[in-house]
Design a protein around this motif. Structure first.
Motif, short mmCIF file in Angstrom:
data_model
loop_
_atom_site.label_atom_id
_atom_site.label_comp_id
_atom_site.label_asym_id
_atom_site.label_seq_id
_atom_site.Cartn_x
_atom_site.Cartn_y
_atom_site.Cartn_z
N LYS A 127 0.96 -1.78 0.07
CA LYS A 127 0.05 0.30 -0.05
C LYS A 127 0.88 1.50 -0.16
CE LYS A 127 -3.96 2.21 2.67
NZ LYS A 127 -4.13 2.26 3.88
N GLU A 129 3.92 1.51 -1.34
CA GLU A 129 4.23 1.84 -2.05
C GLU A 129 3.94 1.91 -3.68
OE1 GLU A 129 7.30 -1.23 -5.53
OE2 GLU A 129 6.51 -2.35 -3.56
N GLN A 130 2.36 1.70 -3.55
CA GLN A 130 1.55 1.79 -4.90
C GLN A 130 1.22 3.78 -4.50
OE1 GLN A 130 -1.78 -0.53 -3.52
NE2 GLN A 130 -1.32 -1.68 -5.15
N ASN A 131 1.20 4.14 -2.93
CA ASN A 131 0.68 5.47 -2.58
C ASN A 131 1.91 6.49 -3.24
OD1 ASN A 131 -1.34 5.06 -1.82
ND2 ASN A 131 -0.99 4.65 0.61
N GLU A 132 3.12 5.62 -3.05
CA GLU A 132 4.67 6.10 -3.60
C GLU A 132 4.18 6.79 -4.88
OE1 GLU A 132 8.05 4.41 -1.29
OE2 GLU A 132 7.02 5.45 0.93
N ASN A 133 4.10 5.39 -5.75
CA ASN A 133 4.22 5.50 -7.50
C ASN A 133 3.01 6.86 -7.83
OD1 ASN A 133 5.92 3.41 -7.51
ND2 ASN A 133 4.43 1.58 -7.48
N LYS A 134 2.19 6.64 -6.32
CA LYS A 134 0.66 7.71 -7.65
C LYS A 134 1.25 9.11 -7.17
CE LYS A 134 -2.66 5.30 -6.30
NZ LYS A 134 -4.44 5.06 -4.69
N LYS A 135 2.42 9.15 -6.48
CA LYS A 135 2.37 10.94 -6.11
C LYS A 135 3.60 11.07 -7.66
CE LYS A 135 2.77 10.16 -1.24
NZ LYS A 135 4.62 10.13 0.09
N VAL A 137 3.44 9.99 -10.81
CA VAL A 137 2.49 10.04 -11.87
C VAL A 137 2.27 10.81 -12.48
CG1 VAL A 137 0.69 8.71 -12.89
CG2 VAL A 137 2.33 7.23 -11.72
#
Length: 137
Positions: A127, A129-135, A137
């Motif tokens: 979760k 990691e996904q939130n960091e990736n969204k930042k 994009v």
């Protein structure tokens, strides 16, 4: 970060200990005698501490700084986790003085089975990691 990345904390700590031992033989303790200057012109002794240049000292100091920075990054990451149960589990698993298995971590936390704890930790890390990736994009 994955648990394998977080688990490197122990490797960095062992490497730091080894570097400290190597640097101890290159440590210099000396004193310098000099004049205090006007108006008194008293003789003063000033202690000097440092390292012998050469003999790999610079690379050891650089490696020490790199290991310490990596450990600090792992500590900040773990301490930044909001959920106390996950944060506590990762502190025990990654940063405890001795390496612990997940079963030992669960027992330390008063849980009988480590599988739910491991799954919760994995879900939390995914979760994050996904939130960091969204930042980005």
């Amino acid at each position: 970060m994955k648990t394998t990345d977080l688990r490197k904390y122990h490797a960095y700590a062992e490497r730091l200990e080894c570097i400290e031992e190597q640097l101890e033989s290159k440590r210099v303790h000396d004193a310098v005698l000099g004049d205090s200057g006007e108006p008194a012109h008293e003789c003063i002794t000033k202690p000097v501490e440092g390292y012998i240049h050469g003999m790999g000292t610079v690379s050891l100091l650089a490696e020490k700084a790199r290991c310490r920075a990596s450990m600090n990054e792992i500590e900040r990451y773990i301490l930044g986790i909001e959920e106390k149960r996950i944060r506590t589990a990762l502190k025990l698993y990654c940063m405890a003085d001795k390496k612990m298995t997940w079963q030992e971590v669960a027992a330390e936390m008063g849980e009988r089975d480590c599988r739910p704890l491991v799954k919760a930790v994995e879900r939390c890390l995914v979760k994050i990691e996904q939130n960091e990736n969204k930042k980005f994009v």
